[in-house]
Design a protein around this motif. Sequence first.
Motif, short mmCIF file in Angstrom:
data_model
loop_
_atom_site.label_atom_id
_atom_site.label_comp_id
_atom_site.label_asym_id
_atom_site.label_seq_id
_atom_site.Cartn_x
_atom_site.Cartn_y
_atom_site.Cartn_z
N HIS A 166 50.68 36.97 42.16
CA HIS A 166 51.95 36.28 41.90
C HIS A 166 52.40 35.62 43.20
CE1 HIS A 166 56.55 36.92 41.41
NE2 HIS A 166 56.23 35.70 41.06
N ARG A 167 52.38 34.28 43.23
CA ARG A 167 52.70 33.54 44.46
C ARG A 167 53.90 32.62 44.26
NH1 ARG A 167 52.88 28.23 44.02
NH2 ARG A 167 51.60 27.63 45.80
N GLY A 168 54.62 32.84 43.16
CA GLY A 168 55.82 32.04 42.93
C GLY A 168 55.52 30.71 42.28
N TYR A 177 63.46 29.55 48.65
CA TYR A 177 62.04 29.90 48.66
C TYR A 177 61.19 28.64 48.63
CZ TYR A 177 63.79 34.41 46.99
OH TYR A 177 64.45 35.58 46.85
N ASN A 179 58.38 28.73 46.96
CA ASN A 179 58.06 28.81 45.53
C ASN A 179 58.91 29.92 44.91
OD1 ASN A 179 55.67 26.91 45.12
ND2 ASN A 179 55.01 28.12 46.90
N PRO A 181 60.26 32.91 43.06
CA PRO A 181 59.46 34.03 42.53
C PRO A 181 59.50 34.15 41.00
CG PRO A 181 61.28 34.82 43.96
CD PRO A 181 61.30 33.32 44.02
N TRP A 183 60.63 36.43 39.05
CA TRP A 183 60.04 37.76 38.86
C TRP A 183 59.78 38.06 37.39
CZ3 TRP A 183 58.30 40.04 43.14
CH2 TRP A 183 58.89 39.70 44.38
N ASN A 200 51.26 40.82 44.88
CA ASN A 200 52.28 39.82 45.21
C ASN A 200 51.88 39.10 46.50
OD1 ASN A 200 55.26 39.25 46.63
ND2 ASN A 200 55.16 38.89 44.44
N ILE A 205 55.47 32.59 48.41
CA ILE A 205 56.80 32.61 47.78
C ILE A 205 57.84 32.18 48.83
CG2 ILE A 205 58.64 34.13 46.90
CD1 ILE A 205 56.50 35.66 45.36
#
Length: 361
Positions: A166-168, A177, A179, A181, A183, A200, A205
């Motif tokens: 997960h890199r945003g 940010y 990117n 997030p 979530w 993560n 991000i």
Amino acid sequence: MEATESVMNATEQAWKKRPLIISGPCSAETEEQVMQTSQRLAATGKVDMFRAGIWKPRTRPGSFEGIGTKGLAWLQQAKKATGLPTAVEVATAKQVEDALHFDVDVLWLGARTTVNPFSVQELADALRGTTVPVMIKNPINPDLELWIGAVERVAKAGVKEIGLIHRGFSSYGNTEYRNAPMWHLAIEMKRRHPGLLMINDPSHICGRRDILQEVSQKAIDLDYDGLMIEAHIDPDNAWSDAKQQITPEQLGEMLNGIVWRREDIASEEFHQALDKLRNQINHLDDEMMQILSQRMKVAEKIAEYKKENNITILQTNRWNEILDRACKRAEKIGLSKEFITKYFDAVHMESISHQTKVFNS
Ligand code: PEP
Ligand code: MN
């Protein structure tokens, strides 16, 4: 043969380790930079896998686009010197072939690749028959189906070990940010693929150093399986992503500062206390749903009057009044305006749909 076997074991071990910490420079730049970064990362005793970008997909032409295949030999040396398995981003079938030729241990698909089913399929075909673990970054745009599609294509090619990163997500106008997030999207992905490793990537991000720790902590609190964080021996002068990289020693300190929570602990007392509180939550949720259902019934009654008197369902003034009133009250009782606005939006949509049913009956 022995060397290959022991590295194989190191990869398997790393893959199973929790939290799995992957670090290394955004890009491999020089032999010396790769060797020094990997050795200083290994010296922290906190890193399980060494990453480096060899081919760099850049948004604009003219930026450093990666050192290319010659960097793969440096990674091989870094692995030999540190014992750390290596991970590289691949975006074409030829890159898969080259990376495997130089014994890269783990491959990943970048965010700009996951968005393109043609590229993903090309990679999946190239991976067929290999045993290399593959990690798949979320696509640049917040589209869960693309991410799921990429996982399915890679899985269909017979890849057994699949991980998610997960890199945003890119969002126009976002400033905090690099990117966002988002979530909830990653959590939903985890819910749909509970068996897959979920890492993560705070570096991409955040896009900056000062909030790396807080994003990492959030990921750990959300029970991620690990972190991928970019590190460089001279971050300010890195050839790519300079603003977000930290030194190996800073990485070590940052990881020291993280509170490593576990999803579960054995203590009986803790479980009893938690069960009691969860019961309370269940009761409260039931009550809230009951009340919401009553609210919808009242809305339906209103709809009947509106229908009889030929009045539209939506009356903007009334809606603004409700929202205004709610936001004022919310602040007094410790609920954020942002949450209350979202909540009332959802309630309003449901209410309109109940009223529409009455209108159409
Ligand atoms: C990277 O990991 O350096 C990278 C290019 O990441 P992403 O695909 O997430 O942009
Ligand atoms: Mn990068």
